[in-house]
Design a protein around this motif. Structure first.
Motif, short mmCIF file in Angstrom:
data_model
loop_
_atom_site.label_atom_id
_atom_site.label_comp_id
_atom_site.label_asym_id
_atom_site.label_seq_id
_atom_site.Cartn_x
_atom_site.Cartn_y
_atom_site.Cartn_z
N ALA A 109 35.04 36.55 27.43
CA ALA A 109 36.21 36.63 28.30
C ALA A 109 35.86 36.00 29.64
O ALA A 109 34.74 35.48 29.82
CB ALA A 109 36.65 38.08 28.46
N MET A 110 36.77 36.04 30.60
CA MET A 110 36.53 35.42 31.91
C MET A 110 35.45 36.18 32.67
O MET A 110 35.43 37.41 32.68
CB MET A 110 37.82 35.39 32.73
N GLU A 111 34.57 35.44 33.33
CA GLU A 111 33.50 36.05 34.11
C GLU A 111 34.10 36.90 35.24
O GLU A 111 35.03 36.46 35.92
CB GLU A 111 32.60 34.98 34.72
N PRO A 112 33.58 38.12 35.46
CA PRO A 112 34.12 38.98 36.51
C PRO A 112 34.12 38.32 37.89
O PRO A 112 35.09 38.47 38.65
CB PRO A 112 33.19 40.20 36.48
N ALA A 113 33.07 37.57 38.21
CA ALA A 113 33.01 36.92 39.52
C ALA A 113 34.11 35.87 39.66
O ALA A 113 34.72 35.73 40.75
CB ALA A 113 31.64 36.28 39.72
N THR A 114 34.39 35.13 38.59
CA THR A 114 35.45 34.13 38.62
C THR A 114 36.80 34.78 38.85
O THR A 114 37.61 34.29 39.65
CB THR A 114 35.46 33.33 37.30
N PHE A 115 37.04 35.88 38.14
CA PHE A 115 38.33 36.57 38.30
C PHE A 115 38.46 37.17 39.70
O PHE A 115 39.53 37.10 40.33
CB PHE A 115 38.48 37.66 37.24
N ALA A 116 37.36 37.76 40.21
CA ALA A 116 37.39 38.35 41.54
C ALA A 116 37.72 37.29 42.60
O ALA A 116 38.49 37.55 43.54
CB ALA A 116 36.06 39.02 41.85
N GLN A 117 37.16 36.10 42.45
CA GLN A 117 37.45 35.02 43.40
C GLN A 117 38.92 34.60 43.32
O GLN A 117 39.57 34.36 44.34
CB GLN A 117 36.55 33.82 43.10
N PHE A 118 39.44 34.52 42.08
CA PHE A 118 40.85 34.16 41.91
C PHE A 118 41.74 35.21 42.56
O PHE A 118 42.75 34.89 43.23
CB PHE A 118 41.19 34.04 40.42
N LEU A 119 41.41 36.47 42.39
CA LEU A 119 42.18 37.57 42.98
C LEU A 119 42.20 37.46 44.51
O LEU A 119 43.26 37.58 45.14
CB LEU A 119 41.56 38.91 42.55
N ALA A 120 41.03 37.20 45.08
CA ALA A 120 40.94 37.07 46.54
C ALA A 120 41.72 35.85 47.02
O ALA A 120 42.42 35.91 48.05
CB ALA A 120 39.48 36.97 46.95
#
Length: 503
Positions: A109-120
């Protein structure tokens, strides 16, 4: 929340879009279409709702016996709805994973760090981030320009809906559907894009390990995150195939197996049709190997041997108790448990395949017909009886006034049967069709008879659980208008007799 264009398919879109993106696909799918807009998207207002409240509101409005079709986040929400509601008949997800953000035990699935950056990024610059997200959805698709054009027609985030869109991302991060998907008993179809940059197709192998063996998973080549936009024709064709009602063979075997002890007491119609089929059958040579497919308790085999005692009759049925009773009755004739769509019999080994009122329980008649052709010797005959679409029309019409569930099996017309035989390579195809009408003093006599032979409540889309007293009163009242001039309840059987030669 749910709007209708007018068979019941419910569509849930993905994050950052709305229900209008379903139009290229829906134009290719006949029937009733319902659309769910997520909070803050499309026609749904921007009021914040917690996930449970949103799902509860949608579940209350779902049409009975519907299929859910969800894209990306919509697919994950559709799985949640399927767990909550007994109105759901099947689940389809497009570009949707069991979890969107990777976990230690689900790295596909999507890397947590990648998703966190997208969220920010979305929290700070929503329009620019959404525009980048639209571009990501086109990656890996050979028709990315088409996808990009359609995505650009969507409304960008605004200061009014920005917070609600952000909540949708949190839902995407939190949802974990692994247990739900593993435990769902309804049919499932999961479509993934081979080049999807957001939901990797490598998740397909993990999904196959997780899901029930009956679930279908398919990776579409040359497709990205929105295959229903780039190739709606292929997706629509796949969905149409999936939406065809499937009979549960395990349920059928269990139902007829449970009825084996009472079958002979109630199988009046079956005996009559078997006798008619035997008269319609060609003459078989001495010692000819003949398969009685769907043998039941052996009545057809008895008739075959009465006319030609030297026949080598082999018994086969989906239900093991039926085979056991038939073998005991017929002094130990060889018998096997077998499915007509996958016969464990060698090619070109039989002189005839005879089957009375069994092939209507096949999911794909053309497959069963091809199997019969395969196992027959050149010059061998395939003779069988089946039921046509007018069978039990009275019961079907009465049930339609009670609820929207399926209570009577859907039977094929003679033209379809003839086409299947012709396609398989059979020649000299002959058919006879007639109506057999049975009258009952009470409706319960008919229902007990169907239960006594095992042919009750085993249809796709049937009502779960027991039918209550209220439904039975409604059914009897609806059937009353169909009673004949002797005040009896008629039941029509649309009987079709077929014989065909393998040239």
């Amino acid at each position: 929340m749910i709007t209708s264009n007018n068979p019941p398919l419910v569509f849930l879109h993905g994050w950052g879009s709305d229900s209008s993106l379903w139009q290229p696909l829906c134009q290719l799918l006949p029937g009733q279409h319902y659309f769910v807009d997520l909070p803050g998207f499309g026609n749904f207002d921007s009021k914040l709702l917690d996930l449970d409240t949103f799902l509860a509101q949608v579940a209350e409005q779902l049409p009975h016996n519907c299929y859910l079709v969800g894209w990306s986040l919509g697919g994950m929400l559709a799985a949640q709805l399927a767990r909550r509601s007994d109105r759901v008949r099947g689940l389809v997800t497009i570009a949707s994973n069991a979890v969107f953000v990777a976990r230690p035990d689900w790295p596909e699935a999507m890397e947590p760090a990648t998703f966190a950056q997208f969220l920010a990024d979305f929290a700070n610059t929503p329009v620019e981030t959404w525009t980048r997200f639209c571009a990501l959805q086109t990656l890996g698709d050979s028709k990315r320009k088409i996808v990009a054009t359609l995505l650009r027609q969507q409304s960008a985030p605004t200061s009014v809906n920005h917070v609600t869109w952000l909540q949708g991302l949190h839902w995407l991060e939190q949802l974990d559907n692994r247990q739900i998907l593993a435990e769902l008993s309804i049919p499932q179809l999961h479509l993934l894009g081979a080049g999807d940059a957001l939901v990797s197709a490598v998740a397909a192998s993990r999904l196959r390990d997780l899901l029930p063996v009956t679930a279908e998973i398919e990776v579409l080549s040359d497709r990205g995150h929105a295959p229903h936009l780039s190739d709606p024709e292929t997706v629509a064709a796949r969905l149409k195939e999936f939406f065809v009602p499937r009979l549960d063979k395990r349920r059928i075997a269990r139902s007829f197996g449970d009825a084996a002890a009472t079958y002979d007491r109630f199988a009046h119609i079956q005996r009559r049709v078997a006798a008619d089929l035997r008269a319609f059958c060609p003459s078989f040579e001495i010692d000819a190997p003949v398969l009685d497919l769907g043998c039941g308790t052996g009545y057809m085999a008895e008739l075959l041997q009465e006319k030609n005692p030297s026949l080598n009759v082999f018994l086969a049925d989906l239900a093991q108790p039926m085979v056991q009773i038939a073998r005991e009755k017929l002094h130990g004739l060889p018998g096997i448990v077998a499915d007509g769509e996958c016969l464990p019999i060698t090619n070109n080994s039989l002189s005839a395949v005879v089957s009375s009122l069994a092939l209507q329980w096949c999911n794909h008649l053309d497959v069963a017909v091809s199997e019969a052709h395969r196992v027959l010797q050149q010059g061998g005959y395939f003779a069988f009886s089946t039921l046509g679409p007018e069978t039990l029309w009275e019961l079907k019409k009465a049930w339609e006034k009670v609820d929207s569930y399926t209570h009577v099996n859907q039977f094929q017309n003679p033209e379809f049967v003839h086409a299947a035989l012709d396609k398989a390579g059979f020649g000299e195809i002959e058919m006879q069709r007639y109506s057999l009408v049975v009258q009952y003093n009470e409706l319960m006599q008919l229902l007990r008879e169907l239960k006594g032979i095992g042919a009750h409540n085993i249809n796709p889309g049937s009502r779960p659980g027991l039918t209550g007293a209220k439904q039975m009163r409604q059914l009897e009242n609806a059937y009353a208008s169909l009673r004949d001039n002797q005040d009896r309840f008629p039941a029509t059987y649309d009987v079709i007799l077929i014989r065909a030669l393998k040239p």
